[in-house]
Design an enzyme around this catalytic site. Structure first.
Site, PDB file in Angstrom:
ATOM      1  CE1 TYR A   1      -3.331  -2.696   0.147  1.00  0.00           C
ATOM      2  CE2 TYR A   1      -3.596  -2.345   2.491  1.00  0.00           C
ATOM      3  CZ  TYR A   1      -3.938  -3.011   1.333  1.00  0.00           C
ATOM      4  OH  TYR A   1      -4.898  -3.981   1.380  1.00  0.00           O
TER       5      TYR A   1
ATOM      6  CE  LYS B   1       0.674 -16.798  -1.579  1.00  0.00           C
ATOM      7  NZ  LYS B   1       0.146 -18.188  -1.701  1.00  0.00           N
TER       8      LYS B   1
ATOM      9  CG  ASP C   1      -2.304 -19.222   0.196  1.00  0.00           C
ATOM     10  OD1 ASP C   1      -1.407 -19.306   1.057  1.00  0.00           O
ATOM     11  OD2 ASP C   1      -2.246 -19.800  -0.909  1.00  0.00           O
TER      12      ASP C   1
ATOM     13  CG  ASP D   1      -6.666  -4.212   4.512  1.00  0.00           C
ATOM     14  OD1 ASP D   1      -7.577  -4.144   5.356  1.00  0.00           O
ATOM     15  OD2 ASP D   1      -6.690  -3.576   3.444  1.00  0.00           O
TER      16      ASP D   1
ATOM     17  CG  ASP E   1     -11.515  -6.153   6.662  1.00  0.00           C
ATOM     18  OD1 ASP E   1     -11.252  -5.549   7.715  1.00  0.00           O
ATOM     19  OD2 ASP E   1     -11.851  -5.581   5.616  1.00  0.00           O
TER      20      ASP E   1
END
Ligand code: NAD
Length: 370
Positions: free
Chosen positions: A145, A196, A231, A255, A259
């Site tokens: 970001y 990852k 993941d 993020d 959530d």
């Protein structure tokens, strides 16, 4: 009784339901001052759309400097339809981004707690989420970001290219890892770090630096550190979330995962968050506490918003910025007792429970502090 030192709290109610939920926080601060001989001094200032309307800017310099001088800043919410058409740099939410950036708030802490009384509000089976209590530590100032270069640029054949850069340094990774490890030491000593590393070099570095910090620092030798692909973590959060205690992730994965974890608990109205910076030379940590939810324009002014997320944000401030763990415990217990009594705001109402307003919920929590 001897008064403790004055602790400065800056309240920034903001827009929409922000002022309604922050009003309930004020009642609690006032109760602590009166009944626990704490000496909180709190001031209230405009931010977001309310500040645009009054001062033509989402945050004035004066308010910004007050936030620097405060021991803790508690924000309601910024934004709403009235200001949606302003250009990006002038929107109410810019105030929040400025605070995060200028206060160097690099760590975001979000608990995902499923109160046993509210287990039916979750879309997940009760046995999977009942009693869930995990914390997500998300890096907030680096990664995808924030990395450079970024932008949208023209390329050949009338095509365009969108670019965002994902990069982290050793220092950035170890700084956020310390926050996760220190938090874990106050809990079950267990940290799951997500990246990852199977497809990203920055993920390989993340895994290596997290592990290196644990291996080199004696104070972290008892940390039970696990590494997990992000993941897989997303899947495990749905399958068996209680395997986690503290989850550590970068800005992007944090993020998404926070959530997802939030929704395990059922309602946005229950979720607090803390954004923390580094310790300054006086040992003070800059911090901003806020509910995860926004300004909820659809329910503004109806006195039905759930104030618990903002009240639990105060509890996080007591714990992490004001060194008042006992008071935080007391406040969290009061919230539990009110839920035990079956009081519910509209968003968490279920059959057989009593619907109460925002103000009634705040009053009931104050009453249980006694
Ligand atoms: P939102 O979180 O405001 O609302 C989403 C839904 O949840 C709505 O139906 C709302 O009524 C409900 N809800 C939220 N908080 C609640 C509470 N405390 N009690 C009961 N119900 C609650 O998200 P949105 O509608 O996407 O955004 C509205 C505005 O808020 C936008 O302008 C957005 O930019 C802003 N926003 C601000 C922040 C912030 O200040 N940190 C965060 C998110 C969104």
């Amino acid at each position: 009784m001897v008064k403790a030192k004055t602790r400065k709290i800056l309240l920034l109610p903001g827009d929409g339901i922000g002022p309604e939920v922050v009003r309930e926080v004020k009642k609690i601060i006032t109760w602590f001052n009166k009944n626990k001989s704490l000496d909180f001094s709190f001031t209230e200032e405009l931010i977001g759309g309310a500040s645009i309307d009054a001062n033509k800017t989402p945050i004035t310099d004066e308010v910004f400097f007050k936030s620097l001088e405060s021991d803790a800043v508690i924000l309601g919410a910024c934004g709403g339809p009235k200001w949606d058409n302003l250009e990006f740099s002038k929107k109410p939410e810019r105030a929040l981004l400025k605070l995060r950036k200028e206060l160097k708030l690099f760590a975001n802490l979000r608990p995902a707690i499923c109160f046993k009384q509210l287990v039916d509000s979750s879309t997940i089976k009760p046995e999977i989420v009942s009693g869930l209590d995990i914390k997500i530590v998300r890096e907030l100032t680096g990664g995808r970001y924030c990395g450079e270069p970024r932008g949208i640029e023209p390329i050949e054949n009338n095509q365009r290219k969108g670019i965002n850069t994902h990069s982290y340094t050793t220092e950035e990774i170890q700084r956020i890892t310390r926050v996760a490890f220190d938090l874990a030491k106050k809990r079950k000593n267990k940290v799951t770090s997500c990246e990852k590393s199977n497809v990203m070099e920055a993920g390989v570095l993340w895994r290596e630096e997290v592990q290196a910090l644990k291996d080199k620092e004696k104070e972290y030798e008892k940390i039970d550190l696990h590494h997990m692909l992000a993941d897989n973590c997303a899947m495990q959060l749905l399958k068996n979330p209680k395997q986690f205690d503290v989850i550590l992730a970068d800005n992007l994965f944090g993020d998404m995962l926070s959530d997802e974890a939030a929704m395990l608990t059922g309602s946005l109205g229950l979720l607090p968050s803390a954004s923390l910076g580094a310790k300054d030379k006086n040992g003070k940590i800059r911090s901003l506490y806020e509910p995860v939810h926004g300004s909820a324009p659809d329910i503004t002014g109806k006195n039905i918003a759930n104030p618990i997320a903002t009240i639990l944000s105060l509890s996080m401030a007591l714990r992490y910025s004001l060194d008042l763990d006992k008071e935080a415990d007391l406040l969290e217990a009061a919230v539990q007792k009110v839920l035990d009594d079956g009081l519910r705001t509209k968003d968490i109402l279920s059959p057989g429970k009593k619907e109460v307003s925002t103000t009634d919920m705040g009053d009931a929590i104050v009453a249980k502090l006694k």
